[in-house]
Design a protein around this motif. Structure first.
Motif, PDB file in Angstrom:
ATOM      1  N   ALA A  83     -44.044 -27.405  -8.562  1.00 22.88           N
ATOM      2  CA  ALA A  83     -42.892 -26.570  -8.939  1.00 22.88           C
ATOM      3  C   ALA A  83     -41.688 -27.447  -9.287  1.00 22.88           C
ATOM      4  CB  ALA A  83     -42.543 -25.605  -7.803  1.00 22.88           C
ATOM      5  N   ARG A  84     -41.446 -28.470  -8.488  1.00 25.11           N
ATOM      6  CA  ARG A  84     -40.316 -29.366  -8.741  1.00 25.11           C
ATOM      7  C   ARG A  84     -40.522 -30.164 -10.034  1.00 25.11           C
ATOM      8  NH1 ARG A  84     -40.310 -32.574  -4.316  1.00 25.11           N
ATOM      9  NH2 ARG A  84     -40.869 -34.465  -5.402  1.00 25.11           N
ATOM     10  N   LEU A  85     -41.722 -30.698 -10.228  1.00 19.07           N
ATOM     11  CA  LEU A  85     -41.996 -31.484 -11.424  1.00 19.07           C
ATOM     12  C   LEU A  85     -41.988 -30.616 -12.682  1.00 19.07           C
ATOM     13  CD1 LEU A  85     -44.819 -33.904 -10.208  1.00 19.07           C
ATOM     14  CD2 LEU A  85     -42.410 -34.444 -10.604  1.00 19.07           C
ATOM     15  N   SER A  86     -42.308 -29.339 -12.547  1.00 14.28           N
ATOM     16  CA  SER A  86     -42.290 -28.439 -13.705  1.00 14.28           C
ATOM     17  C   SER A  86     -40.884 -28.268 -14.252  1.00 14.28           C
ATOM     18  CB  SER A  86     -42.865 -27.074 -13.328  1.00 14.28           C
ATOM     19  OG  SER A  86     -44.235 -27.195 -13.044  1.00 14.28           O
ATOM     20  N   GLU A  87     -39.890 -28.469 -13.417  1.00 19.33           N
ATOM     21  CA  GLU A  87     -38.492 -28.354 -13.847  1.00 19.33           C
ATOM     22  C   GLU A  87     -37.916 -29.689 -14.314  1.00 19.33           C
ATOM     23  OE1 GLU A  87     -36.508 -26.673 -10.484  1.00 19.33           O
ATOM     24  OE2 GLU A  87     -37.604 -24.794 -10.635  1.00 19.33           O
ATOM     25  N   ASP A  88     -38.661 -30.763 -14.123  1.00 21.51           N
ATOM     26  CA  ASP A  88     -38.221 -32.109 -14.486  1.00 21.51           C
ATOM     27  C   ASP A  88     -38.530 -32.347 -15.967  1.00 21.51           C
ATOM     28  OD1 ASP A  88     -37.878 -34.854 -14.867  1.00 21.51           O
ATOM     29  OD2 ASP A  88     -38.766 -35.387 -12.948  1.00 21.51           O
ATOM     30  N   HIS A  89     -37.527 -32.655 -16.750  1.00 20.97           N
ATOM     31  CA  HIS A  89     -37.741 -32.894 -18.171  1.00 20.97           C
ATOM     32  C   HIS A  89     -37.871 -34.386 -18.485  1.00 20.97           C
ATOM     33  CE1 HIS A  89     -37.221 -28.704 -18.958  1.00 20.97           C
ATOM     34  NE2 HIS A  89     -36.102 -28.711 -18.264  1.00 20.97           N
ATOM     35  N   GLY A  90     -37.961 -35.202 -17.462  1.00 18.73           N
ATOM     36  CA  GLY A  90     -38.134 -36.636 -17.654  1.00 18.73           C
ATOM     37  C   GLY A  90     -39.611 -36.984 -17.711  1.00 18.73           C
ATOM     38  N   TYR A  91     -39.913 -38.245 -17.508  1.00 20.94           N
ATOM     39  CA  TYR A  91     -41.290 -38.723 -17.632  1.00 20.94           C
ATOM     40  C   TYR A  91     -42.228 -38.091 -16.617  1.00 20.94           C
ATOM     41  CZ  TYR A  91     -39.735 -41.962 -13.989  1.00 20.94           C
ATOM     42  OH  TYR A  91     -39.219 -42.502 -12.848  1.00 20.94           O
ATOM     43  N   ARG A  92     -41.739 -37.741 -15.436  1.00 14.81           N
ATOM     44  CA  ARG A  92     -42.605 -37.084 -14.451  1.00 14.81           C
ATOM     45  C   ARG A  92     -43.043 -35.706 -14.938  1.00 14.81           C
ATOM     46  NH1 ARG A  92     -38.799 -38.931  -9.680  1.00 14.81           N
ATOM     47  NH2 ARG A  92     -39.726 -40.960  -9.323  1.00 14.81           N
ATOM     48  N   GLY A  93     -42.089 -34.967 -15.477  1.00 19.51           N
ATOM     49  CA  GLY A  93     -42.406 -33.647 -16.004  1.00 19.51           C
ATOM     50  C   GLY A  93     -43.348 -33.707 -17.189  1.00 19.51           C
ATOM     51  N   VAL A  94     -43.181 -34.721 -18.027  1.00 20.02           N
ATOM     52  CA  VAL A  94     -44.045 -34.878 -19.193  1.00 20.02           C
ATOM     53  C   VAL A  94     -45.475 -35.187 -18.743  1.00 20.02           C
ATOM     54  CG1 VAL A  94     -44.508 -36.319 -21.228  1.00 20.02           C
ATOM     55  CG2 VAL A  94     -42.182 -35.543 -20.738  1.00 20.02           C
ATOM     56  N   ALA A  95     -45.631 -36.033 -17.753  1.00 20.44           N
ATOM     57  CA  ALA A  95     -46.971 -36.357 -17.247  1.00 20.44           C
ATOM     58  C   ALA A  95     -47.645 -35.104 -16.703  1.00 20.44           C
ATOM     59  CB  ALA A  95     -46.881 -37.431 -16.160  1.00 20.44           C
ATOM     60  N   LEU A  96     -46.916 -34.310 -15.921  1.00 21.25           N
ATOM     61  CA  LEU A  96     -47.482 -33.073 -15.390  1.00 21.25           C
ATOM     62  C   LEU A  96     -47.828 -32.118 -16.527  1.00 21.25           C
ATOM     63  CD1 LEU A  96     -48.235 -31.026 -13.202  1.00 21.25           C
ATOM     64  CD2 LEU A  96     -45.828 -30.348 -13.148  1.00 21.25           C
ATOM     65  N   SER A  97     -46.933 -31.959 -17.467  1.00 18.33           N
ATOM     66  CA  SER A  97     -47.158 -31.027 -18.571  1.00 18.33           C
ATOM     67  C   SER A  97     -48.413 -31.379 -19.362  1.00 18.33           C
ATOM     68  CB  SER A  97     -45.937 -31.019 -19.491  1.00 18.33           C
ATOM     69  OG  SER A  97     -46.121 -30.127 -20.551  1.00 18.33           O
ATOM     70  N   ALA A  98     -48.606 -32.633 -19.647  1.00 18.91           N
ATOM     71  CA  ALA A  98     -49.786 -33.050 -20.409  1.00 18.91           C
ATOM     72  C   ALA A  98     -51.070 -32.760 -19.636  1.00 18.91           C
ATOM     73  CB  ALA A  98     -49.691 -34.537 -20.736  1.00 18.91           C
ATOM     74  N   LEU A  99     -51.091 -33.093 -18.359  1.00 22.62           N
ATOM     75  CA  LEU A  99     -52.285 -32.828 -17.552  1.00 22.62           C
ATOM     76  C   LEU A  99     -52.497 -31.331 -17.357  1.00 22.62           C
ATOM     77  CD1 LEU A  99     -52.045 -35.680 -14.909  1.00 22.62           C
ATOM     78  CD2 LEU A  99     -53.652 -35.473 -16.821  1.00 22.62           C
ATOM     79  N   LYS A 100     -51.410 -30.585 -17.201  1.00 24.73           N
ATOM     80  CA  LYS A 100     -51.506 -29.137 -17.040  1.00 24.73           C
ATOM     81  C   LYS A 100     -52.164 -28.520 -18.277  1.00 24.73           C
ATOM     82  CE  LYS A 100     -47.864 -26.964 -15.367  1.00 24.73           C
ATOM     83  NZ  LYS A 100     -46.567 -26.239 -15.274  1.00 24.73           N
ATOM     84  N   GLN A 101     -51.751 -28.938 -19.462  1.00 25.43           N
ATOM     85  CA  GLN A 101     -52.342 -28.404 -20.697  1.00 25.43           C
ATOM     86  C   GLN A 101     -53.832 -28.709 -20.762  1.00 25.43           C
ATOM     87  OE1 GLN A 101     -50.078 -29.405 -24.265  1.00 25.43           O
ATOM     88  NE2 GLN A 101     -48.241 -29.503 -22.997  1.00 25.43           N
ATOM     89  N   LEU A 102     -54.200 -29.914 -20.411  1.00 29.14           N
ATOM     90  CA  LEU A 102     -55.604 -30.310 -20.443  1.00 29.14           C
ATOM     91  C   LEU A 102     -56.421 -29.482 -19.448  1.00 29.14           C
ATOM     92  CD1 LEU A 102     -57.711 -32.293 -21.558  1.00 29.14           C
ATOM     93  CD2 LEU A 102     -56.974 -33.921 -19.815  1.00 29.14           C
ATOM     94  N   ILE A 103     -55.904 -29.316 -18.244  1.00 32.80           N
ATOM     95  CA  ILE A 103     -56.626 -28.574 -17.199  1.00 32.80           C
ATOM     96  C   ILE A 103     -56.730 -27.090 -17.542  1.00 32.80           C
ATOM     97  CG2 ILE A 103     -56.459 -27.776 -14.802  1.00 32.80           C
ATOM     98  CD1 ILE A 103     -55.325 -30.648 -14.172  1.00 32.80           C
ATOM     99  N   VAL A 104     -55.623 -26.473 -17.907  1.00 31.80           N
ATOM    100  CA  VAL A 104     -55.630 -25.031 -18.165  1.00 31.80           C
ATOM    101  C   VAL A 104     -56.492 -24.704 -19.383  1.00 31.80           C
ATOM    102  CG1 VAL A 104     -54.202 -23.041 -18.784  1.00 31.80           C
ATOM    103  CG2 VAL A 104     -53.465 -24.589 -16.972  1.00 31.80           C
ATOM    104  N   THR A 105     -56.420 -25.517 -20.418  1.00 30.77           N
ATOM    105  CA  THR A 105     -57.243 -25.276 -21.603  1.00 30.77           C
ATOM    106  C   THR A 105     -58.724 -25.405 -21.278  1.00 30.77           C
ATOM    107  OG1 THR A 105     -55.473 -26.085 -23.024  1.00 30.77           O
ATOM    108  CG2 THR A 105     -57.676 -26.024 -23.984  1.00 30.77           C
ATOM    109  N   THR A 106     -59.073 -26.404 -20.510  1.00 34.33           N
ATOM    110  CA  THR A 106     -60.474 -26.595 -20.123  1.00 34.33           C
ATOM    111  C   THR A 106     -60.945 -25.443 -19.250  1.00 34.33           C
ATOM    112  OG1 THR A 106     -60.196 -28.987 -20.257  1.00 34.33           O
ATOM    113  CG2 THR A 106     -62.085 -28.186 -19.007  1.00 34.33           C
ATOM    114  N   TRP A 107     -60.126 -25.041 -18.281  1.00 35.76           N
ATOM    115  CA  TRP A 107     -60.460 -23.910 -17.400  1.00 35.76           C
ATOM    116  C   TRP A 107     -60.649 -22.632 -18.216  1.00 35.76           C
ATOM    117  CZ3 TRP A 107     -57.104 -19.693 -16.837  1.00 35.76           C
ATOM    118  CH2 TRP A 107     -57.466 -18.759 -15.864  1.00 35.76           C
ATOM    119  N   ALA A 108     -59.724 -22.354 -19.131  1.00 36.91           N
ATOM    120  CA  ALA A 108     -59.755 -21.113 -19.895  1.00 36.91           C
ATOM    121  C   ALA A 108     -60.960 -21.032 -20.828  1.00 36.91           C
ATOM    122  CB  ALA A 108     -58.467 -20.956 -20.699  1.00 36.91           C
TER     123      ALA A 108
END
Length: 142
Positions: A83-108
């Motif tokens: 939840a905290r990293l989802s609000e981070d627009h820096g490099y931490r948030g970008v890393a989470l966002s990229a992995l989130k897209q990969l995971i959710v797309t694969t799951w779906a």
């Protein structure tokens, strides 16, 4: 660069955090989304796989909390961190966002999930009712 067992545990922990049990759709654990993502990464060309493995490892290191990496945190701490990293627009948030897209797309794309979403395997545009719905949205012939 190949995924280590630690990398796989990180992917599974993140997938379970993003798509937990208890909802109307199958969880990430139920369809082993983390394992599917790991398999997809290993099928990438070497240069791309190296970058994605690096991203998994960077996320693991960036999410260090009290000396523990993401995969070693309790489920509650994982949820708070995501939840905290989802609000981070820096490099931490970008890393989470990229992995989130990969995971959710694969799951779906897992057959069990698509069935739960009501996909019958037929393309909407292939049915007469679907064509009637889609045709008005298409550009006219020139």
């Amino acid at each position: 660069m190949k995924l280590s067992e630690r990398d796989r545990r990180t992917l599974r922990a993140l997938a379970a955090t993003l798509l937990p049990d208890g909802g109307p759709l199958p969880s990430a654990e139920a369809v082993d989304a983390g394992g599917s993502v790991a398999g997809a990464i290993e099928r990438l060309p070497a240069a791309q796989a190296t970058r994605v493995v690096g991203l998994v490892r960077a996320f693991s290191a960036l999410s260090l909390t009290r000396g523990r990496r993401f995969r070693g945190l309790s489920p509650g701490r994982r949820e708070r961190l995501v939840a905290r990293l989802s609000e981070d627009h820096g490099y931490r948030g970008v890393a989470l966002s990229a992995l989130k897209q990969l995971i959710v797309t694969t799951w779906a794309s897992h057959p069990e999930v698509t069935r739960a979403l009501g996909d019958d395997g037929e393309c909407l545009a292939d049915s007469p009712a679907g064509r009637a719905l889609v045709e008005p949205l298409l550009p006219g012939e020139s």
